[in-house]
Enzyme design. Structure first.
Site, PDB file in Angstrom:
ATOM      1  N   GLU A 129     -51.247 -25.891   0.927  1.00  0.00           N
ATOM      2  CA  GLU A 129     -52.369 -25.671   1.851  1.00  0.00           C
ATOM      3  C   GLU A 129     -53.251 -24.564   1.301  1.00  0.00           C
ATOM      4  O   GLU A 129     -52.759 -23.508   0.901  1.00  0.00           O
ATOM      5  CB  GLU A 129     -51.873 -25.274   3.247  1.00  0.00           C
ATOM      6  CG  GLU A 129     -53.022 -24.961   4.217  1.00  0.00           C
ATOM      7  CD  GLU A 129     -52.539 -24.572   5.605  1.00  0.00           C
ATOM      8  OE1 GLU A 129     -51.521 -25.148   6.049  1.00  0.00           O
ATOM      9  OE2 GLU A 129     -53.172 -23.696   6.238  1.00  0.00           O
ATOM     10  N   GLU A 145     -60.628 -18.432   7.103  1.00  0.00           N
ATOM     11  CA  GLU A 145     -60.150 -18.410   8.481  1.00  0.00           C
ATOM     12  C   GLU A 145     -60.673 -17.144   9.150  1.00  0.00           C
ATOM     13  O   GLU A 145     -60.816 -16.097   8.507  1.00  0.00           O
ATOM     14  CB  GLU A 145     -58.626 -18.406   8.539  1.00  0.00           C
ATOM     15  CG  GLU A 145     -57.977 -19.699   8.086  1.00  0.00           C
ATOM     16  CD  GLU A 145     -56.465 -19.639   8.224  1.00  0.00           C
ATOM     17  OE1 GLU A 145     -55.930 -20.279   9.145  1.00  0.00           O
ATOM     18  OE2 GLU A 145     -55.834 -18.938   7.417  1.00  0.00           O
TER      19      GLU A 145
END
Length: 567
Positions: A160, A165
């Site tokens: 990932e 974020e």
């Protein structure tokens, strides 16, 4: 609506050339996939898939509280912008009712290696978690676009890549964004992350980028690299990033992002464009003029100097020795300095070096074998004598010696005073303070070995000699692990507070509240390579080759030694 999409692409590419290319290892310049969000209304279904299926638990991961939907109110294009809208509304799907909705988009395009640019403006309200990220195409997550056909691998073995974020870092600034890699070696609260504070995320658009090569992943904000992931060992545990990944865009609510406020109504992530670049031109010309030679050798490191030319502009080098193998990128026609560390002293090594372009074409003279024998430990001994004491006093004084053996440091002190009887010695660590008894070698000579030290780190130690009727404690001495005799007495003075950027390229700009009298720079063989007694806050290092050096900084009767990397 955008006035001129072509102009924007050309302009952004020009700016990235000016500010971004010099900071990444491989330059990707061909636009191979994009969405400029030109058409108002529903998201382009050729490019994007709405992932709405809940996990088997009935709730999204990390205790999030939203339903992801394909409703036009949660994801739509308006005025040249993709809107991903998280909102408070009661919604029932798959037999489960939730009080919030949002959208999670999977790209129907997957790729391996390249650069991704996403220009976006973020929601920053409490409880929101906007993300721009990638997952391995082989993930077996039910409901994902590729899972039914390609889903063979569990998370995180699929890899990932969180490009951006926001909202899940409560101890950071409200304008902090972070990039994180999740692999079998570290996932969940992964240690493989880097962040940066941007300017006014709520009102400004920023370009969030990843430059993904076979050798490393570099994360950029507005064309400037702020974090690079490049594990020294690349295997399935640390580097599942040798397979295709796809893009995800979403805004989650609650969970690790915190409680959603009771007065929350809705918020949006606005995305101007998503662009993926690769090098699409077929390259059939192999690298030429490949050379590999030996540079600086220490007892624990070997420098290799590599060069080759290729029409693509990029060379992929690989250095193998024993069971270890290291890959890295270089610029065509520019010498690449590679420093292999963690070697054993006085040991012969054969390094097998190859050069290939990124299309896999090998240099005709692959491989080149470069042989080297590391230096013996004697080059890594620092010793001296003193009568200075921080407690008690010495009538004659003491000898001291620091010696690096691999990753161990052997510390030896000998008391020269002849009027002390019943002597025992304790090694004192300066910060945080600790005390350990040393081993008596002979007479009043004592030793202790510190294991698992880091080459180039600075340690500070002194010795307490206890004897009948009292004790005497030496000054603390600083030693750079792996160095030669560049030692000095440490104090709790402002000299310890100086700072400078590290690594450096052209100049070392030293920030200091005190006057600096002299700067000396040594290579790892202990040779003085640069000295200045003027303009000591800005030192020109353009004359130095790339590598690791030790910088000695003098002020009055004090001295401090630090490691510095010249690129």
């Amino acid at each position: 609506m955008k006035n001129s999409i072509l102009f924007k692409i050309v302009l952004s590419f020009f700016l990235f050339c000016q500010f971004g290319f010099a900071q990444v290892d491989v330059v990707y310049s061909d636009l191979v996939w994009s969405d400029e969000f030109n058409t108002n209304g529903a998201v382009n279904s050729t490019n994007w898939f709405h992932q709405t299926q809940l996990p088997s638990s009935g709730s999204w991961f990390n205790s999030e509280v939203q339903h992801y939907t394909n409703q036009l109110t949660n994801s739509f294009v308006d005025a040249g912008m993709l809107n991903i809208v998280a909102k408070k509304e009661t919604f029932t799907d798959q037999g489960i009712t939730k009080e919030y909705t949002s959208a999670r988009l999977n790209s129907k395009f997957a790729f391996k290696y390249g650069r991704v640019d996403v220009r976006a403006k973020l929601p920053i309200g409490a409880g929101t978690w906007p993300a721009i990220w990638m997952l391995g195409k082989n993930i077996n997550e039910p409901g994902g676009y590729f899972s039914a056909t390609y889903g063979t691998t569990n998370w995180p073995a699929c890899g990932e890549t969180d490009i951006m974020e926001h909202g899940i870092f409560p101890s950071q600034s409200i304008n902090y964004v972070q990039s994180t890699l999740h692999t079998p070696s570290s996932f969940g609260s992964s240690v493989n992350n880097g962040g940066i504070v941007a300017s006014d995320l709520a009102n400004n658009y920023h370009v969030y980028s990843i430059n993904w090569s076979p050798f490393q992943m570099s994360f950029l904000l507005d064309g400037v690299v702020y974090y690079t992931y490049n594990p020294s060992i690349k295997d399935a545990n640390t580097w599942p990033f040798d397979k295709e990944q796809y893009l995800l865009l979403n805004v989650a609510l609650g969970g690790v992002a915190g409680t959603v406020p009771s007065n929350y109504t809705q918020s949006s992530m606005l995305i101007d464009y998503v662009r993926v670049y690769q090098n699409a031109t077929v390259d059939t010309q192999a690298p030429m003029n490949f050379t590999a030679s030996l540079g600086t050798v220490t007892s624990t490191s070997v420098q290799l100097l590599l060069n080759a030319t290729d029409n693509s502009g990029t060379i992929g080098y690989n250095v193998a020795y024993g069971s270890a193998s290291n890959g890295m990128a270089g610029v065509s026609g520019v010498q690449k300095s590679v420093i292999i560390t963690g070697l054993n002293p006085n040991t012969h090594y054969d390094f097998t070096v190859t050069a290939n372009d990124l299309s896999g074409n090998p240099a005709a003279n692959n491989p080149i074998i470069v042989s080297a024998t590391t230096l013996p430990n004697s080059t890594l001994i620092c010793s001296g004598a003193s009568a200075n004491a921080q407690q008690g006093s010495f009538t004659t004084g003491y000898n001291y010696e620091f010696q690096t053996n691999g990753t161990d440091v052997k510390i030896t002190y000998g008391l020269l005073d002849t009027d002390k009887v019943g002597v025992v010695a304790y090694l004192w660590k300066q910060s945080p303070f600790s005390e350990v008894q040393m081993t008596n070698v002979s007479g009043n000579v004592f030793t202790y070995t510190l294991t698992g030290q880091t080459l180039g780190s600075t340690i500070n130690y002194g010795v307490k000699f206890a004897y009948a009727g009292g004790m005497s404690v030496t000054n603390y001495y600083s030693y750079v692990v792996g160095s030669t005799c560049n030692m000095g007495t440490t104090t709790f003075s402002e000299l310890n507070q100086i700072s400078f950027p590290n690594p450096v390229t052209d100049k070392i700009n030293i920030s200091s509240n005190i006057s600096l009298d002299r700067i000396e720079i040594y290579n790892l063989l202990g040779n003085l390579v640069l000295k200045t007694e003027s303009n000591t806050n800005e030192i020109d290092v353009t004359s130095l080759t790339s590598g690791i050096y030790l910088i000695s900084i003098y002020s009055g009767n004090e001295k401090i030694v630090k490691k510095i990397i010249v690129e």
